[in-house]
Motif scaffolding. Structure first.
Motif, short mmCIF file in Angstrom:
data_model
loop_
_atom_site.label_atom_id
_atom_site.label_comp_id
_atom_site.label_asym_id
_atom_site.label_seq_id
_atom_site.Cartn_x
_atom_site.Cartn_y
_atom_site.Cartn_z
N ASN B 83 0.57 -1.16 0.07
CA ASN B 83 -0.37 0.02 0.20
C ASN B 83 0.54 1.41 0.20
O ASN B 83 0.17 2.49 0.18
N ALA B 84 1.84 1.12 0.04
CA ALA B 84 3.28 1.99 -0.32
C ALA B 84 2.89 3.35 -1.31
O ALA B 84 2.77 2.68 -2.08
N LYS B 85 2.67 4.28 -0.55
CA LYS B 85 3.02 5.39 -1.82
C LYS B 85 3.63 6.18 -2.01
O LYS B 85 3.96 7.49 -0.43
N ILE B 86 4.98 6.87 -2.96
CA ILE B 86 6.02 7.59 -2.67
C ILE B 86 5.86 8.94 -3.76
O ILE B 86 6.14 8.37 -4.73
N LYS B 87 6.27 9.88 -3.34
CA LYS B 87 5.88 11.12 -3.98
C LYS B 87 7.13 11.63 -3.98
O LYS B 87 7.21 12.47 -2.93
N GLY B 88 8.80 11.03 -4.65
CA GLY B 88 9.46 12.68 -4.23
C GLY B 88 10.80 11.20 -4.64
O GLY B 88 11.34 10.37 -4.45
N ASP B 89 12.16 12.07 -4.57
CA ASP B 89 13.72 10.64 -4.58
C ASP B 89 13.80 9.87 -2.98
O ASP B 89 13.82 10.72 -2.07
N ILE B 90 14.53 8.88 -3.54
CA ILE B 90 15.23 7.46 -2.31
C ILE B 90 16.42 7.77 -2.63
O ILE B 90 16.72 7.32 -3.33
N GLU B 91 16.65 7.77 -1.15
CA GLU B 91 18.17 6.81 -0.82
C GLU B 91 18.55 6.35 0.15
O GLU B 91 18.74 6.23 1.20
N THR B 92 18.52 5.23 -0.54
CA THR B 92 18.86 3.65 0.44
C THR B 92 20.16 3.42 0.26
O THR B 92 20.48 3.34 -1.11
N GLN B 93 20.33 2.12 1.28
CA GLN B 93 21.56 1.25 1.34
C GLN B 93 20.41 -0.41 0.23
O GLN B 93 20.80 -0.89 -0.76
N ILE B 94 19.50 -0.06 0.91
CA ILE B 94 19.33 -1.95 0.69
C ILE B 94 17.28 -1.42 0.72
O ILE B 94 16.50 -0.48 1.61
N LEU B 95 16.72 -2.15 -0.61
CA LEU B 95 15.46 -1.75 -0.84
C LEU B 95 14.28 -2.68 -1.12
O LEU B 95 14.86 -3.43 -2.47
N THR B 96 13.47 -2.95 0.21
CA THR B 96 12.65 -3.98 -0.54
C THR B 96 11.05 -3.15 -0.80
O THR B 96 11.10 -2.61 -0.11
N ILE B 97 10.05 -3.62 -1.84
CA ILE B 97 9.23 -3.09 -2.12
C ILE B 97 8.09 -4.56 -2.96
O ILE B 97 8.61 -5.62 -3.48
N GLU B 98 7.04 -4.22 -1.91
CA GLU B 98 6.58 -5.15 -2.34
C GLU B 98 5.67 -5.21 -3.37
O GLU B 98 5.33 -3.66 -3.69
#
Lengths: 277, 125
Positions: B83-98
């Motif tokens: 259900n996640a909704k992201i409007k913007g830039d992301i910076e991360t080391q590890i990313l998990t997306i359902e």
């Protein structure tokens, strides 16, 4: 020098027996010095300033939370040590059921002082701890300010503001919580020595309150129902023209807006072994 | 992110609370309500499914189930639920997306993100 200050309600005959027991106990322990009694003609302000003039190192409050709050307001920041001999006031049963679930001596209980005669022994042992005080509109408070109103804006540390969106809330600003053992309670939270206040917003709508009560007995939902922020300073304003009511230390009523902060003045208290901090 | 990470929660912003301004925390934070402004924590963040955030976010780890409008800097692991909704830039080391999660913005991961995050942190100091 030990200076004992009796609250006015102790002049009633029914307290004669317990006062005689206390006086006999403090005589046995060798800590009986001066006893003064509050009356219609002698206020706490007079009694405390007289005690301080005479160089009282220790003031012992004989009374309930209300008495402790009033004396604490007069000796905050002083070098004088405060001891408590807790005695329940005349309307205790009535208050116990309706307003103050933990009774009239929640401060003493929190400090590990549970009955008047045990209190005498604790005073004799003289274990002293410094605790923070809170300030609300230039008055000191010991444990909490609770605000009952549904339309408030809470500005924290001049950095962020919190607005409750549900219709009815209880906003609590705690130095420590003598009554409710919050889920979050750990050494880090609700600690009277950490120089922080905690803001807790609890919904009071019937449906949400039921949910909260259920979760009190079970587990997880409580976490979701409360909102906790650690702050040093908070300003509570109304969003409507209706005035909100703030209850200080469970007895003193103030109207919003409220300026609340952790005070730089501390209180030196005599505490028991099983204090809750 | 396991529930173990949330054994000690410093701040909970419940579903009926709106927070506006710059919110900084040292410990774990759960957001179920609304946040507008900016938000930083040195530890973990959990954004509930009903949460609506219009803020730049910085955290060590994050689990997101709600809506975020703003840039995110997650120093370690970011998990986005369905259900996640992201409007913007992301910076991360590890990313998990359902499956079902939405991202609209730039994404920097691994070494690139690390360098960038360090620069930002240095500047803020």
């Amino acid at each position: 020098m030990y200076y004992y200050i009796y609250d006015q309600f102790l002049s009633q005959k029914k307290y004669d027996k317990i006062l005689a027991q206390i006086e006999s106990k403090i005589t046995d322990l060798g800590i009986k010095d001066k006893i003064v009694k509050m009356s219609v003609l002698r206020s706490f302000t007079e009694l405390v300033s007289e005690a301080l003039k005479k160089g009282a190192e220790t003031i012992i409050v004989v009374g309930n939370d209300q008495t402790v709050n009033q004396i604490a307001n007069l000796i905050a920041g002083q070098n004088t040590v405060l001891g408590i001999i807790p005695i329940e006031g005349p309307n205790y049963q009535h208050l116990k059921k309706k307003l103050v679930p933990s009774g009239q001596n929640s401060i003493a209980n929190f400090l590990g002082i549970h009955d008047p005669l045990q209190a005498c022994e604790i005073i004799s042992a003289r274990k002293i701890e410094n605790i923070n005080l809170g300030e609300v509109n230039n008055n000191y408070f010991i444990h909490s300010v609770k605000v009952y109103n549904h339309q408030l804006k809470i500005e924290c540390d001049n950095k962020f503001s919190v607005t409750p969106l549900s219709e009815d809330n209880l906003v609590g600003i705690y130095n420590f919580s003598p009554e409710v053992d919050f889920y979050f309670k750990s050494k880090k939270f609700f600690n009277p020595q950490d120089s922080f206040l905690e803001v807790v917003i609890e919904p009071r709508d019937k449906k949400k309150l039921n949910k909260l009560l259920k979760s009190l007995t079970k587990d997880s939902k409580l976490k979701q129902s409360q909102r906790v922020f650690r702050i040093k300073k908070v300003n509570i304003k109304n969003l409507t023209t209706n005035e909100g009511i703030g209850v200080v230390d469970n007895f003193k009523v103030l109207k919003t807006p409220l300026d609340i902060k952790i005070s730089d003045k501390k209180l030196k208290l005599i505490v028991g072994k099983d204090r809750k901090f | 992110m396991s529930k173990e990470n949330f054994k000690e929660v410093e701040t909970i912003i419940g579903p009926t609370v709106k927070v506006e301004g710059d919110l900084k925390a040292d410990g774990n934070v759960i957001i179920e309500g609304q946040v507008v402004g900016s938000f930083k924590t040195k530890k973990n963040l959990r954004v509930g499914e009903g949460a609506k955030i219009k803020a730049d976010i910085e955290a060590e780890n994050a689990w997101v189930g709600g809506e975020i409008e703003g840039n995110m800097i997650i120093r370690n692991h970011l998990e986005l639920s369905a259900n996640a909704k992201i409007k913007g830039d992301i910076e991360t080391q590890i990313l998990t997306i359902e499956t079902g999660a939405q991202i609209n913005g730039h994404l920097k991961m691994g070494e690139m993100a690390v360098n960038n995050v360090e620069e930002i942190t240095e500047e803020q100091k």
